[in-house]
Design a protein around this motif. Structure first.
Motif, PDB file in Angstrom:
ATOM      1  N   VAL A 105       0.863  -1.184   0.000  1.00 50.07           N
ATOM      2  CA  VAL A 105       0.000   0.000   0.000  1.00 50.07           C
ATOM      3  C   VAL A 105       0.900   1.235   0.000  1.00 50.07           C
ATOM      4  N   VAL A 106       0.659   2.128  -0.973  1.00 47.38           N
ATOM      5  CA  VAL A 106       1.403   3.392  -1.025  1.00 47.38           C
ATOM      6  C   VAL A 106       0.403   4.534  -1.006  1.00 47.38           C
ATOM      7  N   THR A 107       0.851   5.686  -0.502  1.00 50.01           N
ATOM      8  CA  THR A 107      -0.056   6.836  -0.417  1.00 50.01           C
ATOM      9  C   THR A 107       0.016   7.714  -1.649  1.00 50.01           C
ATOM     10  N   THR A 108       1.144   7.670  -2.386  1.00 53.01           N
ATOM     11  CA  THR A 108       1.262   8.464  -3.609  1.00 53.01           C
ATOM     12  C   THR A 108       1.810   7.594  -4.733  1.00 53.01           C
ATOM     13  N   LEU A 109       1.430   7.945  -5.950  1.00 50.10           N
ATOM     14  CA  LEU A 109       1.895   7.203  -7.109  1.00 50.10           C
ATOM     15  C   LEU A 109       3.216   7.764  -7.603  1.00 50.10           C
ATOM     16  N   PRO A 110       4.074   6.913  -8.181  1.00 52.02           N
ATOM     17  CA  PRO A 110       5.291   7.436  -8.794  1.00 52.02           C
ATOM     18  C   PRO A 110       4.940   8.293 -10.011  1.00 52.02           C
TER      19      PRO A 110
END
Length: 145
Positions: A105-110
């Motif tokens: 789970v990540v909060t921002t996309l690359p």
């Protein structure tokens, strides 16, 4: 008249059991032998050395062998198809080196992500790594797919 009839009936009654026990032999005097000879009949369908029994067993063995060979070939084909499907699935899910693990789970996309829709679900394709938007509580997060 009744005495002659009684004698005939008695003679027939006595002769029938004797004729039942007697065997017919053309070379015997009168054409009858006292008892029938016992013979083993080789060639009856259920005897071990009969042609019919041999043919039946041979046919059964051939059918069993062909059925086994057919089942083995089908199992081999199924195994080959399974291996091909597994290889295709692994190739389809090949991940770029250094990509985060599935389920991360990540909060921002690359940077550089492009939206893609598959089966009605929208994903973000970021250099071969797919992210799906989700909520964690009230926060928008992205899950690696």
């Amino acid at each position: 008249m009744s005495r002659i009839r009684n004698c005939k009936a008695l003679a027939v009654t006595m002769a029938l059991p004797l004729l039942y026990l007697a065997g017919i032999a053309p070379d015997a005097p009168g054409g009858l032998t006292p008892l029938q000879d016992a013979h083993a009949v080789v060639g009856a369908p259920l005897t071990p050395v009969s042609a019919a029994g041999v043919a039946r067993r041979t046919t059964r063995r051939v059918v069993v062998a062909e059925t086994s060979a057919t089942q083995a070939a089908a199992a081999s084909t199924a195994a080959t198809q399974q291996q091909a499907a597994t290889a295709q699935q692994q190739a389809a899910t090949a991940r770029p080196p250094g990509a985060p693990a599935i389920g991360t789970v990540v909060t921002t996309l690359p940077a550089g992500c492009q939206p893609e829709t598959r089966d009605g679900v929208e994903y973000q394709n970021c250099g071969g790594v797919y992210y799906r938007a989700a909520f964690q509580g009230a926060n928008l997060v992205y899950v690696v797919q």
